[in-house]
Design a protein around this motif. Structure first.
Motif, PDB file in Angstrom:
ATOM      1  N   VAL A   1       0.945  -1.278   0.043  1.00 48.67           N
ATOM      2  CA  VAL A   1      -0.160   0.011   0.094  1.00 48.67           C
ATOM      3  C   VAL A   1       0.870   1.347   0.042  1.00 48.67           C
ATOM      4  O   VAL A   1       2.041   1.218   0.804  1.00 48.67           O
ATOM      5  CB  VAL A   1      -0.892   0.061   1.042  1.00 48.67           C
ATOM      6  N   ASP A   2       0.415   2.328  -0.707  1.00 50.53           N
ATOM      7  CA  ASP A   2       1.331   3.633  -0.703  1.00 50.53           C
ATOM      8  C   ASP A   2       1.011   4.471   0.512  1.00 50.53           C
ATOM      9  O   ASP A   2       0.053   4.276   1.036  1.00 50.53           O
ATOM     10  CB  ASP A   2       1.149   4.204  -1.909  1.00 50.53           C
ATOM     11  N   PRO A   3       2.273   4.859   1.111  1.00 51.26           N
ATOM     12  CA  PRO A   3       2.183   5.430   2.397  1.00 51.26           C
ATOM     13  C   PRO A   3       1.687   6.859   2.520  1.00 51.26           C
ATOM     14  O   PRO A   3       1.627   7.537   3.400  1.00 51.26           O
ATOM     15  CB  PRO A   3       3.656   5.483   2.624  1.00 51.26           C
ATOM     16  N   LEU A   4       1.502   7.595   1.273  1.00 53.86           N
ATOM     17  CA  LEU A   4       1.057   8.833   1.137  1.00 53.86           C
ATOM     18  C   LEU A   4      -0.660   8.743   1.178  1.00 53.86           C
ATOM     19  O   LEU A   4      -1.314   9.406   2.020  1.00 53.86           O
ATOM     20  CB  LEU A   4       1.459   9.356  -0.284  1.00 53.86           C
ATOM     21  N   LEU A   5      -1.208   8.173   0.177  1.00 54.92           N
ATOM     22  CA  LEU A   5      -2.601   8.328  -0.049  1.00 54.92           C
ATOM     23  C   LEU A   5      -3.434   6.727   0.760  1.00 54.92           C
ATOM     24  O   LEU A   5      -4.662   6.804   0.921  1.00 54.92           O
ATOM     25  CB  LEU A   5      -3.045   8.206  -1.263  1.00 54.92           C
ATOM     26  N   GLY A   6      -2.544   5.634   0.990  1.00 60.61           N
ATOM     27  CA  GLY A   6      -3.063   4.635   1.561  1.00 60.61           C
ATOM     28  C   GLY A   6      -3.807   3.811   0.273  1.00 60.61           C
ATOM     29  O   GLY A   6      -4.666   3.202   0.495  1.00 60.61           O
ATOM     30  N   GLU A   7      -3.424   4.141  -0.973  1.00 57.77           N
ATOM     31  CA  GLU A   7      -4.232   3.268  -2.040  1.00 57.77           C
ATOM     32  C   GLU A   7      -3.441   1.968  -2.085  1.00 57.77           C
ATOM     33  O   GLU A   7      -2.245   1.753  -1.995  1.00 57.77           O
ATOM     34  CB  GLU A   7      -3.578   3.941  -3.335  1.00 57.77           C
ATOM     35  N   GLY A   8      -4.151   0.854  -1.851  1.00 58.21           N
ATOM     36  CA  GLY A   8      -3.815  -0.486  -1.809  1.00 58.21           C
ATOM     37  C   GLY A   8      -4.651  -1.333  -2.827  1.00 58.21           C
ATOM     38  O   GLY A   8      -3.822  -2.372  -3.284  1.00 58.21           O
ATOM     39  N   ILE A   9      -5.651  -0.976  -3.434  1.00 58.77           N
ATOM     40  CA  ILE A   9      -6.254  -1.922  -4.281  1.00 58.77           C
ATOM     41  C   ILE A   9      -5.340  -2.099  -5.583  1.00 58.77           C
ATOM     42  O   ILE A   9      -5.117  -3.238  -6.142  1.00 58.77           O
ATOM     43  CB  ILE A   9      -7.778  -1.386  -4.662  1.00 58.77           C
ATOM     44  N   TYR A  10      -5.025  -0.894  -6.223  1.00 63.07           N
ATOM     45  CA  TYR A  10      -4.145  -1.209  -7.496  1.00 63.07           C
ATOM     46  C   TYR A  10      -2.934  -1.889  -7.274  1.00 63.07           C
ATOM     47  O   TYR A  10      -2.394  -2.937  -7.947  1.00 63.07           O
ATOM     48  CB  TYR A  10      -3.783   0.462  -7.741  1.00 63.07           C
ATOM     49  N   TYR A  11      -2.232  -2.011  -6.143  1.00 63.37           N
ATOM     50  CA  TYR A  11      -1.083  -2.753  -5.786  1.00 63.37           C
ATOM     51  C   TYR A  11      -1.414  -4.114  -5.409  1.00 63.37           C
ATOM     52  O   TYR A  11      -0.565  -5.063  -5.757  1.00 63.37           O
ATOM     53  CB  TYR A  11      -0.091  -1.853  -4.768  1.00 63.37           C
ATOM     54  N   ALA A  12      -2.395  -4.269  -4.989  1.00 61.98           N
ATOM     55  CA  ALA A  12      -3.092  -5.650  -4.589  1.00 61.98           C
ATOM     56  C   ALA A  12      -3.174  -6.302  -5.846  1.00 61.98           C
ATOM     57  O   ALA A  12      -2.810  -7.721  -5.928  1.00 61.98           O
ATOM     58  CB  ALA A  12      -4.270  -5.617  -3.619  1.00 61.98           C
ATOM     59  N   VAL A  13      -3.709  -5.851  -6.694  1.00 68.08           N
ATOM     60  CA  VAL A  13      -4.005  -6.467  -8.013  1.00 68.08           C
ATOM     61  C   VAL A  13      -2.657  -6.571  -8.760  1.00 68.08           C
ATOM     62  O   VAL A  13      -2.273  -7.557  -9.162  1.00 68.08           O
ATOM     63  CB  VAL A  13      -5.044  -5.632  -9.104  1.00 68.08           C
ATOM     64  N   LYS A  14      -1.778  -5.470  -8.909  1.00 71.84           N
ATOM     65  CA  LYS A  14      -0.487  -5.564  -9.531  1.00 71.84           C
ATOM     66  C   LYS A  14       0.460  -6.658  -8.996  1.00 71.84           C
ATOM     67  O   LYS A  14       0.980  -7.492  -9.635  1.00 71.84           O
ATOM     68  CB  LYS A  14       0.229  -4.255  -9.487  1.00 71.84           C
ATOM     69  N   GLY A  15       0.441  -6.526  -7.630  1.00 70.13           N
ATOM     70  CA  GLY A  15       1.120  -7.647  -6.878  1.00 70.13           C
ATOM     71  C   GLY A  15       0.806  -8.976  -7.154  1.00 70.13           C
ATOM     72  O   GLY A  15       1.531  -9.955  -7.307  1.00 70.13           O
ATOM     73  N   ALA A  16      -0.584  -9.263  -7.360  1.00 70.06           N
ATOM     74  CA  ALA A  16      -1.174 -10.682  -7.687  1.00 70.06           C
ATOM     75  C   ALA A  16      -0.884 -11.162  -9.029  1.00 70.06           C
ATOM     76  O   ALA A  16      -0.269 -12.327  -8.964  1.00 70.06           O
ATOM     77  CB  ALA A  16      -2.577 -10.485  -7.590  1.00 70.06           C
ATOM     78  N   LYS A  17      -0.566 -10.294  -9.849  1.00 66.74           N
ATOM     79  CA  LYS A  17      -0.286 -10.707 -11.220  1.00 66.74           C
ATOM     80  C   LYS A  17       1.303 -10.887 -11.412  1.00 66.74           C
ATOM     81  O   LYS A  17       1.687 -11.894 -11.942  1.00 66.74           O
ATOM     82  CB  LYS A  17      -0.360  -9.373 -12.275  1.00 66.74           C
ATOM     83  N   LEU A  18       2.114 -10.098 -10.624  1.00 67.20           N
ATOM     84  CA  LEU A  18       3.533 -10.359 -10.432  1.00 67.20           C
ATOM     85  C   LEU A  18       3.878 -11.800  -9.756  1.00 67.20           C
ATOM     86  O   LEU A  18       4.807 -12.415 -10.025  1.00 67.20           O
ATOM     87  CB  LEU A  18       4.462  -9.301  -9.667  1.00 67.20           C
ATOM     88  N   LEU A  19       2.883 -11.980  -8.438  1.00 69.89           N
ATOM     89  CA  LEU A  19       2.890 -13.308  -7.936  1.00 69.89           C
ATOM     90  C   LEU A  19       3.132 -14.523  -8.879  1.00 69.89           C
ATOM     91  O   LEU A  19       3.676 -15.636  -8.958  1.00 69.89           O
ATOM     92  CB  LEU A  19       1.951 -13.272  -6.594  1.00 69.89           C
ATOM     93  N   VAL A  20       1.745 -14.429  -9.817  1.00 72.79           N
ATOM     94  CA  VAL A  20       1.498 -15.525 -10.828  1.00 72.79           C
ATOM     95  C   VAL A  20       2.496 -15.526 -11.881  1.00 72.79           C
ATOM     96  O   VAL A  20       2.974 -16.877 -11.976  1.00 72.79           O
ATOM     97  CB  VAL A  20       0.023 -15.449 -11.349  1.00 72.79           C
TER      98      VAL A  20
END
Ligand SMILES: Cc1cc2nc3c(=O)[nH]c(=O)nc-3n(C[C@H](O)[C@H](O)[C@H](O)COP(=O)(O)OP(=O)(O)OC[C@H]3O[C@@H](n4cnc5c(N)ncnc54)[C@H](O)[C@@H]3O)c2cc1C
Length: 373
Positions: free
Chosen positions: A263-282
């Motif tokens: 999650v980004d420490p400025l805005l607390g945006e987590g959904i974008y990184y959750a989806v991106k992280g999931a794709k990188l994991l796969v």
């Protein structure tokens, strides 16, 4: 039966991992302790750059299209800018997460709702303990959010996070989001549209009484005048400011999304990184590797770790000197944010370009204050 992967959690991170793995023919089981659609405390604001990462049909989930922003100082004074395009989208998290999960199920993944992950043991294959019995799997994916049981069994602890409260309200702010600073030591308050209603919240890493603060924020907001519809509810937002904060797992037990602090420490945006992280994991699981966790870490570091790092550097300055950060909003700051949300600009560039401007603003603010004394 042995599963190729057991995924804990049907949020954006878990649903995306399950979808991507199932598309590749893997036998995947999702464990979700709640029944879907389940409530998730969240502003539901997706930055526009997420569009190309989401499965077909996601647009139908959009309740509001955001075309501008209002940066406020304590709900009293405001800087308003419109964007020439859509910069973000608001979704209802219960429906959005169910939509993502259904995409995985269509590709053959299985879902056990109201089933809690309890723990695992590592042998030749993984044994996974759930409230519905024991399972075997080659991989265990912890996409189980802030209080991740998978992560805790790996020995991880959450060290830095926003505490937050939010509530639904009646009111209208059109197609903009409001972000107010100057109210908490490190964080912000927000008013987002949510369909015909509003979502009002406040997040801070400090120790303020957020329940009290949100009441005052709503009562005194001079622009929006929200009418409260429910009680404030609270939850944590973890984030990542340095390498060690990326808690990605080891061996065949991997973490993603909030469980991994993506999650980004400025805005607390987590959904974008959750989806991106999931794709990188796969992607990491597709590589012939002995150490999937190392490959996964490498991919995450190459892809978005630097963004989180620079968002953290901006947060350090902006929350330490909030008045100067607000005043800087008059310049090109909101436009730069629109670019970041659309994916055409990075936090790194914003930091490097904005630092000299910020220092000038800081100096100007200090001089003004000194002259007033
Ligand atoms: C108040 C607030 C506002 C926010 N606003 C925004 C916003 O506007 N935009 C944005 O991008 N981000 C926002 N966030 C952050 C965002 O909500 C998270 O980053 C995002 O939900 C992370 O997704 P995830 O899939 O990792 O975890 P989650 O969405 O938390 O999903 C985890 C899932 O795991 C399940 N689970 C947990 N433990 C177990 C278990 N033991 N067994 C089985 N299942 C389990 C849970 O029930 C849950 O369904 C906000 C957060 C908060 C608290």
């Amino acid at each position: 039966m042995k599963w190729d992967a057991v995924v804990v959690g049907a949020g954006p991170a878990g649903a995306t991992v399950a979808h991507e793995l199932s598309k590749r023919g893997a036998k995947v089981l999702i464990l979700e302790k709640k029944k879907l659609p389940r409530f998730k405390l969240c502003g539901g604001c997706l930055s526009a750059r997420i569009a190309h990462l989401l499965p077909e049909g996601w647009e139908k989930q959009v309740l509001n299209k955001i075309r501008g922003g209002i940066l406020g100082w304590r709900g009293e004074t405001f800087i308003e800018r419109s964007a020439d395009r859509e910069v973000a989208y608001i979704v209802d998290r219960a429906n959005f997460d169910r939509f993502l999960t259904e995409k995985a199920l269509k590709e053959g993944a299985q879902l056990w709702e109201e089933t809690e992950f309890m723990g695992f043991s590592e042998g030749k294959t993984l044994e996974i303990f759930t409230s519905r019995g024991n399972l075997k799997a080659d991989f265990l994916i912890g996409a189980d959010g802030f209080y991740t049981k998978v992560g805790r069994q790996l020995g991880y602890k959450k060290k830095i996070f926003f505490r937050s409260v939010e509530l639904p309200a009646e009111g209208d702010i059109g197609d903009k989001v409001v972000i107010d600073i100057g109210l908490v030591s490190r964080g912000y308050a927000w008013v987002f549209p949510k369909g015909n209603l509003l979502n009002v919240g406040i997040a801070s890493t400090g120790r303020e009484n957020l329940g009290e603060l949100i009441g005052g924020y709503i009562r005194n907001h001079s622009l929006v005048k929200p009418k409260v519809m429910g009680k404030p509810r609270g939850w944590m937002i973890p984030f990542c400011t340095k390498y060690e904060d990326l808690q990605l797992g080891r061996g065949r037990v991997l973490l993603v999304g909030d469980a991994a602090n993506m999650v980004d420490p400025l805005l607390g945006e987590g959904i974008y990184y959750a989806v991106k992280g999931a794709k990188l994991l796969v992607k990491a699981l597709e590589r012939p590797a002995d150490d999937f966790a190392r490959v996964y870490r490498k991919l995450v570091v190459e892809d978005f770790y630097e963004e989180l790092l620079f968002a953290g550097k901006i947060a350090d300055l902006a929350y330490r000197f909030q008045r100067a950060a607000f005043l800087m909003g008059k310049e090109h700051v909101l436009e730069r944010f629109f670019h970041i949300l659309s994916g055409g600009y990075s936090y790194k560039r914003a930091y490097i370009t904005g630092l000299p401007e910020f220092l000038i603003e800081l100096l100007r603010d200090l001089v003004t204050k000194t002259l007033k004394v």
